[in-house]
Design an enzyme around this catalytic site. Structure first.
Site, PDB file in Angstrom:
ATOM      1  N   SER A  83       2.659 -10.054   0.036  1.00 54.18           N
ATOM      2  CA  SER A  83       3.960 -10.469  -0.506  1.00 54.18           C
ATOM      3  C   SER A  83       5.065  -9.741   0.251  1.00 54.18           C
ATOM      4  O   SER A  83       5.051  -8.512   0.326  1.00 54.18           O
ATOM      5  CB  SER A  83       4.051 -10.124  -1.992  1.00 54.18           C
ATOM      6  OG  SER A  83       3.113 -10.901  -2.692  1.00 54.18           O
ATOM      7  N   ARG A  97       5.919  -0.923  -7.292  1.00 54.30           N
ATOM      8  CA  ARG A  97       5.767  -0.797  -5.825  1.00 54.30           C
ATOM      9  C   ARG A  97       6.541   0.401  -5.260  1.00 54.30           C
ATOM     10  O   ARG A  97       7.139   0.318  -4.182  1.00 54.30           O
ATOM     11  CB  ARG A  97       6.214  -2.082  -5.106  1.00 54.30           C
ATOM     12  CG  ARG A  97       5.421  -3.303  -5.436  1.00 54.30           C
ATOM     13  CD  ARG A  97       3.938  -3.181  -5.095  1.00 54.30           C
ATOM     14  NE  ARG A  97       3.234  -4.317  -5.674  1.00 54.30           N
ATOM     15  CZ  ARG A  97       2.633  -4.263  -6.860  1.00 54.30           C
ATOM     16  NH1 ARG A  97       2.587  -3.144  -7.570  1.00 54.30           N
ATOM     17  NH2 ARG A  97       2.032  -5.321  -7.340  1.00 54.30           N
ATOM     18  N   GLU A 137       9.526  -5.860   0.026  1.00 55.68           N
ATOM     19  CA  GLU A 137       8.492  -4.887  -0.340  1.00 55.68           C
ATOM     20  C   GLU A 137       7.971  -4.241   0.952  1.00 55.68           C
ATOM     21  O   GLU A 137       7.644  -3.058   0.982  1.00 55.68           O
ATOM     22  CB  GLU A 137       7.352  -5.627  -1.056  1.00 55.68           C
ATOM     23  CG  GLU A 137       6.193  -4.738  -1.446  1.00 55.68           C
ATOM     24  CD  GLU A 137       5.073  -5.517  -2.136  1.00 55.68           C
ATOM     25  OE1 GLU A 137       5.361  -6.383  -2.982  1.00 55.68           O
ATOM     26  OE2 GLU A 137       3.901  -5.247  -1.807  1.00 55.68           O
TER      27      GLU A 137
HETATM   28  C1  FAD Z   1      -3.163 -10.044   2.764  1.00 57.80           C
HETATM   29  C2  FAD Z   1      -2.453  -8.943   2.037  1.00 57.80           C
HETATM   30  C3  FAD Z   1      -2.449  -8.914   0.660  1.00 57.80           C
HETATM   31  C4  FAD Z   1      -1.792  -7.898  -0.035  1.00 57.80           C
HETATM   32  N1  FAD Z   1      -1.831  -7.889  -1.411  1.00 57.80           N
HETATM   33  C5  FAD Z   1      -1.228  -6.890  -2.074  1.00 57.80           C
HETATM   34  C6  FAD Z   1      -1.276  -6.851  -3.512  1.00 57.80           C
HETATM   35  O1  FAD Z   1      -1.865  -7.689  -4.169  1.00 57.80           O
HETATM   36  N2  FAD Z   1      -0.634  -5.833  -4.131  1.00 57.80           N
HETATM   37  C7  FAD Z   1       0.022  -4.850  -3.445  1.00 57.80           C
HETATM   38  O2  FAD Z   1       0.564  -3.923  -4.070  1.00 57.80           O
HETATM   39  N3  FAD Z   1       0.099  -4.869  -2.096  1.00 57.80           N
HETATM   40  C8  FAD Z   1      -0.510  -5.854  -1.399  1.00 57.80           C
HETATM   41  N4  FAD Z   1      -0.443  -5.882  -0.040  1.00 57.80           N
HETATM   42  C9  FAD Z   1       0.370  -4.868   0.666  1.00 57.80           C
HETATM   43  C10 FAD Z   1      -0.425  -3.627   1.156  1.00 57.80           C
HETATM   44  O3  FAD Z   1      -1.776  -3.953   1.343  1.00 57.80           O
HETATM   45  C11 FAD Z   1      -0.323  -2.454   0.193  1.00 57.80           C
HETATM   46  O4  FAD Z   1       1.005  -2.057  -0.006  1.00 57.80           O
HETATM   47  C12 FAD Z   1      -1.141  -1.246   0.705  1.00 57.80           C
HETATM   48  O5  FAD Z   1      -1.342  -0.357  -0.343  1.00 57.80           O
HETATM   49  C13 FAD Z   1      -0.475  -0.520   1.884  1.00 57.80           C
HETATM   50  O6  FAD Z   1      -1.402   0.427   2.398  1.00 57.80           O
HETATM   51  P1  FAD Z   1      -1.402   0.841   3.923  1.00 57.80           P
HETATM   52  O7  FAD Z   1      -2.356   1.954   4.092  1.00 57.80           O
HETATM   53  O8  FAD Z   1      -1.634  -0.342   4.788  1.00 57.80           O
HETATM   54  O9  FAD Z   1       0.073   1.383   4.091  1.00 57.80           O
HETATM   55  P2  FAD Z   1       1.089   1.135   5.297  1.00 57.80           P
HETATM   56  O10 FAD Z   1       1.423  -0.314   5.354  1.00 57.80           O
HETATM   57  O11 FAD Z   1       0.576   1.753   6.517  1.00 57.80           O
HETATM   58  O12 FAD Z   1       2.351   1.927   4.753  1.00 57.80           O
HETATM   59  C14 FAD Z   1       3.051   1.459   3.625  1.00 57.80           C
HETATM   60  C15 FAD Z   1       4.014   2.557   3.148  1.00 57.80           C
HETATM   61  O13 FAD Z   1       3.267   3.666   2.668  1.00 57.80           O
HETATM   62  C16 FAD Z   1       3.642   4.850   3.380  1.00 57.80           C
HETATM   63  N5  FAD Z   1       2.406   5.635   3.581  1.00 57.80           N
HETATM   64  C17 FAD Z   1       1.218   5.190   4.072  1.00 57.80           C
HETATM   65  N6  FAD Z   1       0.327   6.191   4.078  1.00 57.80           N
HETATM   66  C18 FAD Z   1       0.958   7.284   3.603  1.00 57.80           C
HETATM   67  C19 FAD Z   1       0.557   8.629   3.384  1.00 57.80           C
HETATM   68  N7  FAD Z   1      -0.667   9.074   3.635  1.00 57.80           N
HETATM   69  N8  FAD Z   1       1.489   9.477   2.902  1.00 57.80           N
HETATM   70  C20 FAD Z   1       2.748   9.075   2.617  1.00 57.80           C
HETATM   71  N9  FAD Z   1       3.179   7.818   2.801  1.00 57.80           N
HETATM   72  C21 FAD Z   1       2.292   6.935   3.293  1.00 57.80           C
HETATM   73  C22 FAD Z   1       4.246   4.362   4.701  1.00 57.80           C
HETATM   74  O14 FAD Z   1       5.180   5.293   5.226  1.00 57.80           O
HETATM   75  C23 FAD Z   1       4.927   3.088   4.249  1.00 57.80           C
HETATM   76  O15 FAD Z   1       6.178   3.380   3.658  1.00 57.80           O
HETATM   77  C24 FAD Z   1      -1.099  -6.893   0.682  1.00 57.80           C
HETATM   78  C25 FAD Z   1      -1.095  -6.926   2.085  1.00 57.80           C
HETATM   79  C26 FAD Z   1      -1.763  -7.929   2.760  1.00 57.80           C
HETATM   80  C27 FAD Z   1      -1.760  -7.949   4.262  1.00 57.80           C
END
Ligand code: FAD
Length: 310
Positions: free
Chosen positions: A236, A183, A306
């Protein structure tokens, strides 16, 4: 940001600027404070210009994707949150390498939704990303978090990541220099600390579209069977400590159903903090700290969130 800086930003930025943006509307936890400004960049040139200006003005900024793993504290984010749209949502297939039959490469913008990418790959008979089915968010967020499930991690499929660094420089970096771990992605070059991920090249395998689609469906069904449905969460909340599971430790400490204001430890999956409807960021952070303390007292393990607290 001073009033003068706000005026200057409004004059140099072509698209809309959401001033004092309510970030609960932009994250899956549906809670959190405001960001001074929230902006969507649609082209590389405008993103580079924006970053250069923000750095010159010493204004804090951070990239976000679809907000599925973040929480902005109640005090708000003093600065600019930037997300990606426009050209950053494109997916393209790269030319195949005759030396590596069966291997396929795709180039995808960091603003593309992971769900759309997984569906696109299934339709085009490209296998390898099925473990991402059901993980919300953007490709940039997935790479920044090294998102994964069922033993797979996106970092393992990455060939290169293209960044815009804090000086507005565009850098394409191979996987070996990206420091992927559980992660987390921590590029080796310090100049890329806090840089924006703008594009990713992934390697996949040729496969049968129907089989890929069925695998995705099966993994989504397994996910639905164990995770709370129909409630706001960030997935999570804590990272799994080495050799154990955060959910197991929270459950063993008897914390399922524990509530702080509108935030609750899911009764379905102990590693999910859910917003029952009225949770503030303080409720969620307070509950997070109580879980950390009680799990530590019960098992001696310090859980690390996380979810990224902004
Ligand atoms: C119901 C649910 C289930 C989930 N299941 C999983 C799972 O099974 N496994 C898992 O790993 N995660 C899971 N997640 C967490 C999440 O979906 C992931 O971490 C996802 O990849 C985050 O993407 P995001 O675009 O929403 O990032 P954000 O939440 O918007 O950002 C997350 C981080 O990434 C950084 N970031 C975002 N975009 C960029 C960019 N373009 N450049 C640089 N930094 C950036 C942000 O600054 C922040 O630190 C889950 C979430 C939910 C709500």
């Amino acid at each position: 940001m001073s009033l003068q800086q706000r005026q200057q930003l409004a004059s140099i930025w072509n698209g809309p600027i959401h001033w004092d943006a309510v970030m609960s509307e932009h994250c899956t936890l549906r809670a959190g404070g405001k960001a001074e400004a929230f902006i969507q960049a649609s082209s590389l040139a405008e993103l580079c210009r924006l970053i250069v200006w923000l750095e010159r003005e010493e204004i804090a900024w951070r990239m976000i994707g679809r907000g599925s793993n973040i929480l902005v504290g109640s005090q708000g984010f003093a600065g600019v949150l930037v997300t990606l749209g426009g050209v950053f949502c494109e997916i393209r297939r790269e030319e195949g390498d005759p030396e590596q039959p069966g291997l396929e490469k795709i180039r995808v913008g960091a603003g593309c939704a992971t769900g759309r990418l997984v569906g696109w790959c299934a339709r085009h008979g490209l296998a390898g990303l099925e473990f991402m089915a059901g993980i919300p968010g953007s490709v940039g967020g997935a790479v920044a978090m090294n998102a994964g499930a069922w033993g797979g991690e996106i970092g393992n499929l990455v060939e290169t990541v293209t960044f815009v660094g804090r000086r507005g420089q565009v850098r394409t970096v191979p996987r070996q220099e990206l420091g992927f771990s559980y992660r987390c992605m921590q590029p080796v070059q310090p100049e890329l600390d806090g840089a924006a991920v703008v594009e990713v090249v992934l390697h996949l395998r040729q496969g049968d579209p129907r089989e890929i689609h069925d695998r995705c469906r099966e993994l989504v069904a397994r996910r639905k069977a164990k995770q709370p449905a129909g409630v706001a969460s960030a997935g999570s909340f804590f990272k799994n400590p080495p050799g154990d599971s955060a959910g197991r430790l929270i459950d063993a400490a008897g914390l399922k159903g524990l509530q702080r204001g509108g935030a609750m430890v899911s009764t379905r999956h102990a590693n999910f903090i859910v917003n029952t409807g009225t949770a503030s960021a303080e409720d969620i952070i307070g509950l997070m700290q109580e879980i950390q303390e009680r799990v530590y007292r019960f098992s001696g393990v310090r859980l690390e969130p996380e979810v990224q607290l902004l």
